[in-house]
Design a protein around this motif. Sequence first.
Motif, PDB file in Angstrom:
ATOM      1  N   PRO A  70       7.208  -5.942   7.423  1.00  0.00           N
ATOM      2  CA  PRO A  70       7.687  -4.861   6.588  1.00  0.00           C
ATOM      3  C   PRO A  70       7.317  -4.746   5.146  1.00  0.00           C
ATOM      4  CG  PRO A  70       9.495  -6.108   7.817  1.00  0.00           C
ATOM      5  CD  PRO A  70       8.267  -6.666   8.114  1.00  0.00           C
ATOM      6  N   ASP A  71       6.995  -5.826   4.511  1.00  0.00           N
ATOM      7  CA  ASP A  71       6.443  -5.749   3.132  1.00  0.00           C
ATOM      8  C   ASP A  71       4.983  -5.440   2.964  1.00  0.00           C
ATOM      9  OD1 ASP A  71       5.504  -8.190   4.508  1.00  0.00           O
ATOM     10  OD2 ASP A  71       5.560  -9.552   2.683  1.00  0.00           O
ATOM     11  N   GLN A  72       4.280  -5.482   4.161  1.00  0.00           N
ATOM     12  CA  GLN A  72       2.854  -4.732   4.162  1.00  0.00           C
ATOM     13  C   GLN A  72       2.686  -3.506   4.851  1.00  0.00           C
ATOM     14  OE1 GLN A  72       1.315  -8.276   6.220  1.00  0.00           O
ATOM     15  NE2 GLN A  72       0.549  -8.906   4.216  1.00  0.00           N
ATOM     16  N   LEU A  73       4.033  -2.834   5.310  1.00  0.00           N
ATOM     17  CA  LEU A  73       3.809  -2.017   6.341  1.00  0.00           C
ATOM     18  C   LEU A  73       3.215  -0.592   5.368  1.00  0.00           C
ATOM     19  CD1 LEU A  73       4.390  -0.450   8.994  1.00  0.00           C
ATOM     20  CD2 LEU A  73       6.976  -0.196   8.048  1.00  0.00           C
ATOM     21  N   ALA A  74       3.672  -0.299   4.077  1.00  0.00           N
ATOM     22  CA  ALA A  74       3.106   0.878   3.710  1.00  0.00           C
ATOM     23  C   ALA A  74       1.663   0.701   3.239  1.00  0.00           C
ATOM     24  CB  ALA A  74       4.042   1.049   2.077  1.00  0.00           C
ATOM     25  N   GLN A  75       1.092  -0.415   2.808  1.00  0.00           N
ATOM     26  CA  GLN A  75      -0.176  -0.560   2.492  1.00  0.00           C
ATOM     27  C   GLN A  75      -1.011  -0.333   4.153  1.00  0.00           C
ATOM     28  OE1 GLN A  75      -1.329  -4.153   0.816  1.00  0.00           O
ATOM     29  NE2 GLN A  75      -3.497  -3.799   1.008  1.00  0.00           N
ATOM     30  N   VAL A  76      -0.639  -0.938   5.089  1.00  0.00           N
ATOM     31  CA  VAL A  76      -1.209  -0.790   6.356  1.00  0.00           C
ATOM     32  C   VAL A  76      -1.319   0.545   6.767  1.00  0.00           C
ATOM     33  CG1 VAL A  76      -1.349  -1.208   8.590  1.00  0.00           C
ATOM     34  CG2 VAL A  76      -0.928  -3.245   6.834  1.00  0.00           C
ATOM     35  N   ALA A  77      -0.109   1.173   6.694  1.00  0.00           N
ATOM     36  CA  ALA A  77       0.110   2.647   6.904  1.00  0.00           C
ATOM     37  C   ALA A  77      -0.906   3.636   6.119  1.00  0.00           C
ATOM     38  CB  ALA A  77       1.379   3.203   7.012  1.00  0.00           C
ATOM     39  N   GLN A  78      -1.077   3.303   4.918  1.00  0.00           N
ATOM     40  CA  GLN A  78      -2.006   4.185   4.125  1.00  0.00           C
ATOM     41  C   GLN A  78      -3.294   4.009   4.431  1.00  0.00           C
ATOM     42  OE1 GLN A  78      -1.100   2.967   0.158  1.00  0.00           O
ATOM     43  NE2 GLN A  78       1.140   3.620   0.182  1.00  0.00           N
ATOM     44  N   GLN A  79      -3.823   2.722   4.760  1.00  0.00           N
ATOM     45  CA  GLN A  79      -5.213   2.509   5.360  1.00  0.00           C
ATOM     46  C   GLN A  79      -5.556   3.227   6.449  1.00  0.00           C
ATOM     47  OE1 GLN A  79      -5.209  -1.881   5.213  1.00  0.00           O
ATOM     48  NE2 GLN A  79      -5.649  -1.975   2.772  1.00  0.00           N
ATOM     49  N   ALA A  80      -4.814   2.835   7.445  1.00  0.00           N
ATOM     50  CA  ALA A  80      -4.709   3.459   8.724  1.00  0.00           C
ATOM     51  C   ALA A  80      -4.617   5.055   8.712  1.00  0.00           C
ATOM     52  CB  ALA A  80      -3.532   3.177   9.732  1.00  0.00           C
ATOM     53  N   ALA A  81      -4.222   5.466   7.909  1.00  0.00           N
ATOM     54  CA  ALA A  81      -4.076   7.129   8.036  1.00  0.00           C
ATOM     55  C   ALA A  81      -5.124   7.635   7.310  1.00  0.00           C
ATOM     56  CB  ALA A  81      -2.970   7.408   6.971  1.00  0.00           C
ATOM     57  N   ARG A  82      -5.852   7.140   6.215  1.00  0.00           N
ATOM     58  CA  ARG A  82      -7.058   7.264   5.652  1.00  0.00           C
ATOM     59  C   ARG A  82      -8.350   7.151   6.882  1.00  0.00           C
ATOM     60  NH1 ARG A  82      -5.411   4.769   0.964  1.00  0.00           N
ATOM     61  NH2 ARG A  82      -6.170   2.841   1.503  1.00  0.00           N
ATOM     62  N   ALA A  83      -8.225   6.146   7.591  1.00  0.00           N
ATOM     63  CA  ALA A  83      -9.189   6.050   8.752  1.00  0.00           C
ATOM     64  C   ALA A  83      -9.209   7.021   9.758  1.00  0.00           C
ATOM     65  CB  ALA A  83      -9.160   4.454   9.335  1.00  0.00           C
ATOM     66  N   ALA A  84      -7.732   7.183  10.090  1.00  0.00           N
ATOM     67  CA  ALA A  84      -7.631   8.540  10.982  1.00  0.00           C
ATOM     68  C   ALA A  84      -7.946   9.624  10.706  1.00  0.00           C
ATOM     69  CB  ALA A  84      -5.857   8.562  11.499  1.00  0.00           C
ATOM     70  N   CYS A  85      -7.926   9.957   9.493  1.00  0.00           N
ATOM     71  CA  CYS A  85      -8.242  11.359   9.021  1.00  0.00           C
ATOM     72  C   CYS A  85      -9.776  11.500   9.052  1.00  0.00           C
ATOM     73  CB  CYS A  85      -7.726  11.497   7.321  1.00  0.00           C
ATOM     74  SG  CYS A  85      -7.963  12.986   6.741  1.00  0.00           S
ATOM     75  N   ALA A  86     -10.362  10.389   8.720  1.00  0.00           N
ATOM     76  CA  ALA A  86     -12.082  10.554   8.651  1.00  0.00           C
ATOM     77  C   ALA A  86     -12.442  10.437   9.878  1.00  0.00           C
ATOM     78  CB  ALA A  86     -12.295   9.160   7.769  1.00  0.00           C
ATOM     79  N   ARG A  87     -11.786   9.874  10.833  1.00  0.00           N
ATOM     80  CA  ARG A  87     -12.366  10.146  12.377  1.00  0.00           C
ATOM     81  C   ARG A  87     -11.742  11.215  13.013  1.00  0.00           C
ATOM     82  NH1 ARG A  87     -10.820   3.468  13.877  1.00  0.00           N
ATOM     83  NH2 ARG A  87     -11.749   2.551  12.141  1.00  0.00           N
ATOM     84  N   HIS A  88     -10.975  12.011  12.494  1.00  0.00           N
ATOM     85  CA  HIS A  88     -10.227  12.928  13.256  1.00  0.00           C
ATOM     86  C   HIS A  88      -9.342  12.192  14.404  1.00  0.00           C
ATOM     87  CE1 HIS A  88     -12.298  16.060  11.052  1.00  0.00           C
ATOM     88  NE2 HIS A  88     -13.429  15.437  11.388  1.00  0.00           N
ATOM     89  N   GLY A  89      -8.632  11.353  14.111  1.00  0.00           N
ATOM     90  CA  GLY A  89      -7.863  10.720  15.002  1.00  0.00           C
ATOM     91  C   GLY A  89      -6.240  10.601  14.953  1.00  0.00           C
ATOM     92  N   ILE A  90      -5.633   9.753  15.527  1.00  0.00           N
ATOM     93  CA  ILE A  90      -4.251   9.909  15.403  1.00  0.00           C
ATOM     94  C   ILE A  90      -3.690   8.290  14.837  1.00  0.00           C
ATOM     95  CG2 ILE A  90      -1.960  10.295  16.733  1.00  0.00           C
ATOM     96  CD1 ILE A  90      -3.830  11.775  18.770  1.00  0.00           C
ATOM     97  N   VAL A  91      -2.517   8.514  13.838  1.00  0.00           N
ATOM     98  CA  VAL A  91      -2.152   7.096  13.679  1.00  0.00           C
ATOM     99  C   VAL A  91      -0.642   7.278  14.228  1.00  0.00           C
ATOM    100  CG1 VAL A  91      -1.057   8.300  11.524  1.00  0.00           C
ATOM    101  CG2 VAL A  91      -1.283   5.782  11.580  1.00  0.00           C
ATOM    102  N   VAL A  92      -0.240   6.123  14.906  1.00  0.00           N
ATOM    103  CA  VAL A  92       0.784   6.094  15.795  1.00  0.00           C
ATOM    104  C   VAL A  92       1.679   4.965  15.093  1.00  0.00           C
ATOM    105  CG1 VAL A  92       1.826   5.513  18.084  1.00  0.00           C
ATOM    106  CG2 VAL A  92      -0.578   6.403  17.778  1.00  0.00           C
TER     107      VAL A  92
END
Length: 343
Positions: A70-92
């Motif tokens: 939980p204490d790393q959730l926000a950071q991981v979510a931000q990184q994953a969302a940026r990657a998903a956006c760049a790849r035209h993918g989906i974050v789950v």
Amino acid sequence: MGVLTNRLSDGCFVPEEPQLSRAPEIDPAAPLLFIINAASGRHDSDATRQQIETALHTSGRTGELLFTHPDQLAQVAQQAARAACARHGIVVAVGGDGTINSVAQAAHVQGCVMAVLPQGTFNYFARTHGIPADAAQAAQVLLRCEPVPVQVGLINERVFLVNASLGLYPELLQDREAYKTRFGRSRVVAFAAALVTLLGQHRQLRLRIERGTNVRDLTTPTLFIGNNRLQLEQVGLAQASALDQGCLAAVMLRPIGALAMSWLLLRGSFGTLGEADTVESFQFHRMLVKPRLAWGGGRVKVAFDGEVNWMRAPLEFRVSPKPLYLIKPITEDGATGRAGGGA
């Protein structure tokens, strides 16, 4: 797409900023990025991994499983969302409403498509949007359905999908988490924890509420802002229909004693809270709340989607002009949802 400034008959406003006219483009070859809260729900990590990998293998899709605390959730979510956006993918988001909130915050900022595999206790967000509680079935929704715009609430620019509140409700949530840690996660434990909290001593909130030219000073034990049709309907509040009009629903209680408060809890469990004369509710598009704080205090305890935090006052609640694009089933009449359709 033009800018809309029409006033609704109930006092709400259509957002003045233009919304996205279409959902972000999805590349079927892009890997799905699963953000998994290892501390959420009753499912262990191995079972979650197996269910996701089976669904991916069956559909011929690829994915990355990002387990986080939980204490790393926000950071991981931000990184994953940026990657998903760049790849035209989906974050789950894989977890309960709190996990979903963290992923939604990142997805909303980046403008990428989001999906949900619910694993919480109540799962209000997923249930409202027809996403199954069973992980295997939810994975099929993810792999077969299309992104739909979903209304997002903001509190000082922080996303909330289900609700946001201050006063008694954040205290109730903190006590509930303590009871869940001790007795396990279940709705019975949650109800018992709420009853114990309501029977305790409570501090009244003194608030100034501004809605356009309407300014009001009041005292209440709690202010609750709803953005989830299922939750509002379950307790019997007519303001659930406000979500269809691009609004949020506000609920306040008149100052009452502990026993009367407990009686309201029971009324809510029977779906008749809206009939109580000590409950006031209304709908709005934007509202500024100024708590009267102790000298030198500038922060107030708030809750959003099951998480408790401190935020600087005043608090601005509003409907985001930009929707969240969520993978969800299409309704039987072919509707694909709308930004004001209620989270």
